[in-house]
Scaffold this active site. Structure first.
Site, PDB file in Angstrom:
ATOM      1  N   ASN A   1       0.833  -1.195   0.000  1.00  0.00           N
ATOM      2  CA  ASN A   1       0.000   0.000   0.000  1.00  0.00           C
ATOM      3  C   ASN A   1       0.870   1.249   0.000  1.00  0.00           C
ATOM      4  OD1 ASN A   1       0.627  -0.732   2.739  1.00  0.00           O
ATOM      5  ND2 ASN A   1      -1.061   0.511   3.506  1.00  0.00           N
TER       6      ASN A   1
ATOM      7  N   GLU B   1       0.162   5.158   0.665  1.00  0.00           N
ATOM      8  CA  GLU B   1      -0.832   6.132   1.101  1.00  0.00           C
ATOM      9  C   GLU B   1      -0.528   7.517   0.562  1.00  0.00           C
ATOM     10  OE1 GLU B   1      -2.148   3.872   5.191  1.00  0.00           O
ATOM     11  OE2 GLU B   1      -0.982   5.717   5.376  1.00  0.00           O
TER      12      GLU B   1
ATOM     13  N   GLU C   1      -3.061  -4.299  -3.482  1.00  0.00           N
ATOM     14  CA  GLU C   1      -3.533  -5.021  -4.658  1.00  0.00           C
ATOM     15  C   GLU C   1      -3.371  -4.180  -5.927  1.00  0.00           C
ATOM     16  OE1 GLU C   1      -5.862  -6.518  -1.072  1.00  0.00           O
ATOM     17  OE2 GLU C   1      -5.121  -4.595  -1.792  1.00  0.00           O
TER      18      GLU C   1
ATOM     19  N   CYS D   1     -10.901  -4.288  -4.064  1.00  0.00           N
ATOM     20  CA  CYS D   1      -9.702  -5.020  -4.476  1.00  0.00           C
ATOM     21  C   CYS D   1     -10.043  -6.411  -4.999  1.00  0.00           C
ATOM     22  CB  CYS D   1      -8.717  -5.080  -3.323  1.00  0.00           C
ATOM     23  SG  CYS D   1      -7.968  -3.450  -3.006  1.00  0.00           S
TER      24      CYS D   1
END
Length: 133
Positions: free
Chosen positions: A44, A46, A57, A91
């Site tokens: 991930n 951010e 994903e 996802c």
């Protein structure tokens, strides 16, 4: 093709180490094997504008295409403690779009088929039916 789920999960843990999760403090890593045996990974990433955050994903699918595309055959996702995570609905849809028929996911409740975690999914086949129908 068979899969070593422990090795796939370890690849997700390794990818998680590159997570940029300074806002949530919730690092996520993902790993998948393609139908031709390649490993793709993601984490991930951010953003201060939360809506622009990329899930692990999304990052994984970007890696899939960076490597030339293909279809996903096996998938695993982990949290900051290395625990298996179930992808969110968005996802799951993303994974479905790029999955081979029968793609398997390591989930919190065991190994499942993509169609078990996203039943009656809408995808490329439905678009083709509409264009040709």
């Amino acid at each position: 093709m068979s899969v070593d789920w422990d090795a796939l999960k370890a690849a997700a843990v390794s990818a998680r180490a590159n997570s940029y999760s300074s806002y949530s403090g919730f690092p996520v890593g993902a790993a998948a094997l393609t139908t031709d045996g390649r490993l793709v990974t993601g984490c991930n990433i951010e953003n201060a504008s939360y809506g622009m955050t990329l899930c692990a994903e999304c990052s994984l699918v970007s890696d899939l295409f960076r490597q030339g595309g293909g279809k996903l055959a096996y998938f695993a996702c982990v949290d900051g403690n290395g625990n298996t995570l179930m992808p969110c609905g968005r996802c799951r849809q993303l994974l479905f779009e790029h999955s081979a028929p029968g793609m398997k996911l390591l989930t919190v409740s065991g190994i499942k088929d993509i169609t078990d975690v996203l039943p009656d999914a809408f995808g490329p086949a439905q678009l083709e039916e509409h264009k040709n129908g």
